[in-house]
Design an enzyme around this catalytic site. Structure first.
Site, PDB file in Angstrom:
ATOM      1  N   ARG A  51      -0.105  10.395  20.334  1.00 15.98           N
ATOM      2  CA  ARG A  51      -1.119  11.387  20.717  1.00 15.98           C
ATOM      3  C   ARG A  51      -1.169  11.585  22.227  1.00 15.98           C
ATOM      4  O   ARG A  51      -1.293  12.722  22.706  1.00 15.98           O
ATOM      5  CB  ARG A  51      -2.495  10.942  20.205  1.00 15.98           C
ATOM      6  CG  ARG A  51      -2.674  11.118  18.712  1.00 15.98           C
ATOM      7  CD  ARG A  51      -4.034  10.615  18.248  1.00 15.98           C
ATOM      8  NE  ARG A  51      -4.244  10.913  16.832  1.00 15.98           N
ATOM      9  CZ  ARG A  51      -4.891  10.110  15.997  1.00 15.98           C
ATOM     10  NH1 ARG A  51      -5.391   8.968  16.422  1.00 15.98           N
ATOM     11  NH2 ARG A  51      -5.043  10.456  14.729  1.00 15.98           N
TER      12      ARG A  51
ATOM     13  N   GLY B 168      -0.283   5.013  -1.124  1.00 18.09           N
ATOM     14  CA  GLY B 168      -1.381   5.679  -0.428  1.00 18.09           C
ATOM     15  C   GLY B 168      -0.935   6.822   0.458  1.00 18.09           C
ATOM     16  O   GLY B 168       0.258   7.151   0.543  1.00 18.09           O
ATOM     17  N   GLY B 169      -1.909   7.406   1.142  1.00 22.91           N
ATOM     18  CA  GLY B 169      -1.650   8.563   2.002  1.00 22.91           C
ATOM     19  C   GLY B 169      -0.720   8.263   3.156  1.00 22.91           C
ATOM     20  O   GLY B 169       0.062   9.120   3.583  1.00 22.91           O
TER      21      GLY B 169
ATOM     22  N   HIS C 134      -7.284  -0.280  19.217  1.00 25.39           N
ATOM     23  CA  HIS C 134      -6.963   0.906  18.416  1.00 25.39           C
ATOM     24  C   HIS C 134      -8.220   1.485  17.771  1.00 25.39           C
ATOM     25  O   HIS C 134      -8.301   1.676  16.564  1.00 25.39           O
ATOM     26  CB  HIS C 134      -5.919   0.554  17.346  1.00 25.39           C
ATOM     27  CG  HIS C 134      -5.503   1.708  16.485  1.00 25.39           C
ATOM     28  ND1 HIS C 134      -4.939   2.860  17.005  1.00 25.39           N
ATOM     29  CD2 HIS C 134      -5.585   1.910  15.140  1.00 25.39           C
ATOM     30  CE1 HIS C 134      -4.687   3.702  16.006  1.00 25.39           C
ATOM     31  NE2 HIS C 134      -5.071   3.148  14.864  1.00 25.39           N
TER      32      HIS C 134
ATOM     33  N   GLY D   5       1.186   5.236   3.066  1.00 23.50           N
ATOM     34  CA  GLY D   5       2.287   4.494   2.450  1.00 23.50           C
ATOM     35  C   GLY D   5       3.417   5.356   1.935  1.00 23.50           C
ATOM     36  O   GLY D   5       4.594   5.006   2.081  1.00 23.50           O
TER      37      GLY D   5
ATOM     38  N   ASP E 283      -1.640   6.058  19.039  1.00 20.95           N
ATOM     39  CA  ASP E 283      -2.335   6.391  20.290  1.00 20.95           C
ATOM     40  C   ASP E 283      -1.338   6.864  21.350  1.00 20.95           C
ATOM     41  O   ASP E 283      -1.641   7.756  22.146  1.00 20.95           O
ATOM     42  CB  ASP E 283      -3.123   5.175  20.796  1.00 20.95           C
ATOM     43  CG  ASP E 283      -4.089   4.653  19.737  1.00 20.95           C
ATOM     44  OD1 ASP E 283      -4.686   5.485  19.039  1.00 20.95           O
ATOM     45  OD2 ASP E 283      -4.209   3.423  19.601  1.00 20.95           O
TER      46      ASP E 283
ATOM     47  N   GLY F 198       0.851  -1.198   0.000  1.00 24.17           N
ATOM     48  CA  GLY F 198       0.000   0.000   0.000  1.00 24.17           C
ATOM     49  C   GLY F 198       0.878   1.235   0.000  1.00 24.17           C
ATOM     50  O   GLY F 198       0.555   2.256   0.605  1.00 24.17           O
TER      51      GLY F 198
END
Length: 335
Positions: A158, A11-12, A184, A14, A155, A8
């Site tokens: 953050r 992608g955004g 998650h 990847g 997580d 992937g």
């Protein structure tokens, strides 16, 4: 020799993840797979003057399995950010029917071409996709619970950042390494602020502020989805988080002191897993701090659950929700 494959890669998540891996001096070979646009990503990254050799693999048709096989052959580490991103109003469960099939097919490719690789699962919903990977590898007789990692690192990222933001003159995000356990998604995410170096700051907060902080960690992804206004979900921060765990596993090949949180299969072959399982009402999967070595997960640090008395209620809610999430992933393969 370290070969990392990103499934992937166009992608955004990847693309920035592949960039970070290309910059890692311990990565010798970077293999990029996707069903669209990956030759361009590969060409772009190959111009960067680091030592990692970069190759890209694009299937010629939906039936073409050769590209995936070639991308995976000889891989030491496989990272899976493939799948569709969340859109406004979409829950992680809404993603399930789309991403479950993608993850299953990629897992089959891993089973056939890189059965000994470390596998990091980013594709959401992680609480269900990790069991899908495990069940697919089991079907093929190549499942090693010590080498399967659900990426919950965002997580933690953050949790560290949001706590530091409440004490701008006293703390920085890098001062903390908050252990976040459970799963998650939403209320399955349980930041253990009452344990470790975060405790003295957390204790200064009112009950209401504590509640707001925990909610922000649990639903931080929604902030990004809304801020991007329909143009995507958390991609850059997720790429960073995925890279952090990948880097830890690479580092663990030559160090015995690496401890990270991950959503793992609590298989009895792993030290401390049986004890952890008892504490989480016999769940097969749970995110906990683990000691990582050259052969994967060496030990589950379950004692933290006994220390987290303040989060008992949060843990009960997480366990209840995780039961359904895990069952959903297992059932998807078994049916």
């Amino acid at each position: 020799m370290v070969k990392v494959t990103v499934l992937g890669a166009a992608g955004g998540i990847g693309q920035p993840l592949s960039l970070l891996l290309k910059l890692n001096p311990k990565v010798d070979e970077l293999s990029l797979f996707d069903v669209v646009n990956v030759p361009g990503v590969g060409a772009d990254l190959s111009h960067i003057s680091t030592d990692a050799k970069t190759d890209s693999f694009l299937p010629s048709s939906k039936e073409d399995k050769t590209a995936l096989g070639n991308a995976l052959k000889g891989s030491n580490l496989v990272v899976i950010p493939a799948g569709v991103p969340r859109k406004p109003g979409m829950t992680r469960d809404d993603l399930f029917n789309i991403n479950a099939s993608i993850v299953r097919d990629l897992s089959q490719g891993i089973a056939e071409n890189a059965p000994d690789a470390f596998v990091l699962v980013i594709s959401n919903p992680v609480n269900s996709t990790v069991p899908i990977v495990a069940e697919t590898l089991k079907k093929n007789g190549v499942f090693n619970p010590k080498k399967l990692f659900g990426v919950t690192t965002l997580d933690i990222v953050r949790a560290n950042t949001f706590l530091a933001q409440l004490f701008p003159s006293e703390a920085k995000p890098t001062d903390f390494n908050v252990r976040v356990v459970g799963g998650h998604s939403g209320e399955t995410i349980v930041p253990l602020y009452s344990v470790g170096e975060s405790k003295k700051f957390y204790e200064k907060l009112s009950a209401e502020k504590k509640k707001e902080l925990i909610h922000r960690v649990q639903f931080g992804g929604d902030e990004v989805v809304q801020a991007k206004n329909g143009a995507g979900s958390a991609t850059l921060s997720m790429a960073y988080a995925g890279y952090k765990l990948a880097e830890a596993i690479i580092t663990a090949q030559s160090s015995s002191s690496v401890v990270e949180c991950t959503f793992l299969n609590l298989d009895s072959s792993i030290k401390g897993a049986a004890e952890a399982k008892k504490l989480v009402k016999d769940l097969e999967y749970f995110s906990l701090p683990v000691k990582i070595g050259a052969n994967g997960i060496e030990e589950v640090k379950y004692d933290i659950l006994n220390e987290a008395t303040e989060e008992k209620q949060l843990l009960d809610v997480a366990i209840d929700q995780l039961t359904k999430n895990i069952e959903k992933g297992v059932a998807f393969i078994k049916k």
